[in-house]
Design a protein around this motif. Structure first.
Motif, PDB file in Angstrom:
ATOM      1  N   ASN A  71      58.745  80.682  58.280  1.00  0.00           N
ATOM      2  CA  ASN A  71      58.665  79.354  57.656  1.00  0.00           C
ATOM      3  C   ASN A  71      58.192  79.454  56.214  1.00  0.00           C
ATOM      4  N   ILE A  72      57.285  80.371  55.968  1.00  0.00           N
ATOM      5  CA  ILE A  72      56.776  80.542  54.609  1.00  0.00           C
ATOM      6  C   ILE A  72      57.837  81.206  53.735  1.00  0.00           C
ATOM      7  N   VAL A  73      58.630  82.094  54.308  1.00  0.00           N
ATOM      8  CA  VAL A  73      59.724  82.704  53.553  1.00  0.00           C
ATOM      9  C   VAL A  73      60.696  81.609  53.116  1.00  0.00           C
ATOM     10  N   ARG A  74      60.943  80.651  54.002  1.00  0.00           N
ATOM     11  CA  ARG A  74      61.810  79.520  53.659  1.00  0.00           C
ATOM     12  C   ARG A  74      61.206  78.738  52.491  1.00  0.00           C
ATOM     13  N   SER A  75      59.929  78.485  52.551  1.00  0.00           N
ATOM     14  CA  SER A  75      59.248  77.769  51.478  1.00  0.00           C
ATOM     15  C   SER A  75      59.349  78.543  50.168  1.00  0.00           C
ATOM     16  N   LEU A  76      59.192  79.841  50.239  1.00  0.00           N
ATOM     17  CA  LEU A  76      59.308  80.688  49.048  1.00  0.00           C
ATOM     18  C   LEU A  76      60.727  80.613  48.481  1.00  0.00           C
ATOM     19  N   PHE A  77      61.727  80.614  49.371  1.00  0.00           N
ATOM     20  CA  PHE A  77      63.112  80.491  48.918  1.00  0.00           C
ATOM     21  C   PHE A  77      63.354  79.142  48.243  1.00  0.00           C
ATOM     22  N   GLU A  78      62.801  78.068  48.802  1.00  0.00           N
ATOM     23  CA  GLU A  78      62.954  76.743  48.190  1.00  0.00           C
ATOM     24  C   GLU A  78      62.334  76.710  46.790  1.00  0.00           C
ATOM     25  N   THR A  79      61.182  77.337  46.644  1.00  0.00           N
ATOM     26  CA  THR A  79      60.550  77.403  45.329  1.00  0.00           C
ATOM     27  C   THR A  79      61.439  78.180  44.360  1.00  0.00           C
ATOM     28  N   TYR A  80      61.991  79.289  44.839  1.00  0.00           N
ATOM     29  CA  TYR A  80      62.900  80.090  44.020  1.00  0.00           C
ATOM     30  C   TYR A  80      64.116  79.256  43.598  1.00  0.00           C
ATOM     31  N   ALA A  81      64.696  78.511  44.543  1.00  0.00           N
ATOM     32  CA  ALA A  81      65.857  77.673  44.241  1.00  0.00           C
ATOM     33  C   ALA A  81      65.488  76.610  43.195  1.00  0.00           C
ATOM     34  N   ASN A  82      64.320  76.008  43.338  1.00  0.00           N
ATOM     35  CA  ASN A  82      63.872  75.025  42.339  1.00  0.00           C
ATOM     36  C   ASN A  82      63.754  75.661  40.958  1.00  0.00           C
ATOM     37  N   LEU A  83      63.149  76.827  40.898  1.00  0.00           N
ATOM     38  CA  LEU A  83      62.975  77.505  39.607  1.00  0.00           C
ATOM     39  C   LEU A  83      64.326  77.897  38.995  1.00  0.00           C
ATOM     40  N   MET A  84      65.269  78.355  39.829  1.00  0.00           N
ATOM     41  CA  MET A  84      66.588  78.724  39.311  1.00  0.00           C
ATOM     42  C   MET A  84      67.321  77.493  38.785  1.00  0.00           C
ATOM     43  N   TYR A  85      67.186  76.376  39.498  1.00  0.00           N
ATOM     44  CA  TYR A  85      67.809  75.125  39.033  1.00  0.00           C
ATOM     45  C   TYR A  85      67.178  74.683  37.712  1.00  0.00           C
ATOM     46  N   ILE A  86      65.877  74.698  37.648  1.00  0.00           N
ATOM     47  CA  ILE A  86      65.181  74.287  36.427  1.00  0.00           C
ATOM     48  C   ILE A  86      65.598  75.166  35.253  1.00  0.00           C
ATOM     49  N   ASN A  87      65.744  76.462  35.482  1.00  0.00           N
ATOM     50  CA  ASN A  87      66.079  77.391  34.390  1.00  0.00           C
ATOM     51  C   ASN A  87      67.492  77.203  33.843  1.00  0.00           C
ATOM     52  N   LYS A  88      68.385  76.540  34.594  1.00  0.00           N
ATOM     53  CA  LYS A  88      69.753  76.333  34.099  1.00  0.00           C
ATOM     54  C   LYS A  88      69.774  75.450  32.849  1.00  0.00           C
ATOM     55  N   ASN A  89      68.927  74.450  32.818  1.00  0.00           N
ATOM     56  CA  ASN A  89      68.783  73.575  31.657  1.00  0.00           C
ATOM     57  C   ASN A  89      67.311  73.213  31.621  1.00  0.00           C
ATOM     58  N   PHE A  90      66.530  74.125  31.094  1.00  0.00           N
ATOM     59  CA  PHE A  90      65.077  74.074  31.277  1.00  0.00           C
ATOM     60  C   PHE A  90      64.456  72.743  30.877  1.00  0.00           C
ATOM     61  N   GLU A  91      64.686  72.291  29.670  1.00  0.00           N
ATOM     62  CA  GLU A  91      64.011  71.081  29.185  1.00  0.00           C
ATOM     63  C   GLU A  91      64.340  69.866  30.052  1.00  0.00           C
TER      64      GLU A  91
END
Length: 155
Positions: free
Chosen positions: A91-111
């Protein structure tokens, strides 16, 4: 004081159970030793960058919150696997993946995406709650009350 035989049996049973659990945990996590060492080193490296070198100090608060959450997730995964609770760490690995996905999305158009994240997620609502928690006008706002109940729960 008189000894209670049931309590004496419970004490012995509890001690034996602790020993059995310790053996089982050790057996379960032996195959994960390399992973555990890697997680510990990754945690130490990220912690060093965040708190000793202040690498992320200029980043927006939302980004730092996501990084901090990821750091906590890595530590929790390490802890659960160390005590032999491998399945529970999924379950925590899933949470870590969700955080990673959020960060990757944010980095596409950071501002733009960082602004969206900070303005329209639970993160923003939490900080708004913290900012206005002592404001008498805000305390009785129905939205504030609903959010407070959601974040703090009924207790």
């Amino acid at each position: 004081m008189e000894q209670n035989p049931i309590l004496e049996q419970l004490e012995e049973y509890s001690n034996n159970l602790e020993k059995e659990i310790a053996v089982l945990q050790e057996k379960r996590c032996i195959s994960y030793k390399p992973l555990l060492e890697s997680l510990k080193k990754q945690y130490a490296f990220a912690h060093f960058l965040m708190y000793e070198e202040s690498v992320f100090d200029t980043m927006p608060q939302g980004y730092k919150t996501l990084l901090s959450k990821a750091l906590s997730d890595v530590l929790i995964i390490h802890s659960t696997v160390t005590i032999g609770c491998v399945t529970q760490s999924y379950n925590i690995v899933r949470s870590l993946f969700e955080t990673y996905a959020n960060l990757m999305y944010i980095n596409k158009n950071f501002e733009a995406n960082m602004k969206y994240y900070e303005d329209h997620t639970i993160f923003a609502q939490y900080h708004k709650l913290e900012e206005h928690k002592n404001d008498p006008d805000y305390k009785y706002d129905p939205y504030f009350i609903q959010f407070k109940n959601r974040t703090e729960g009924p207790l």
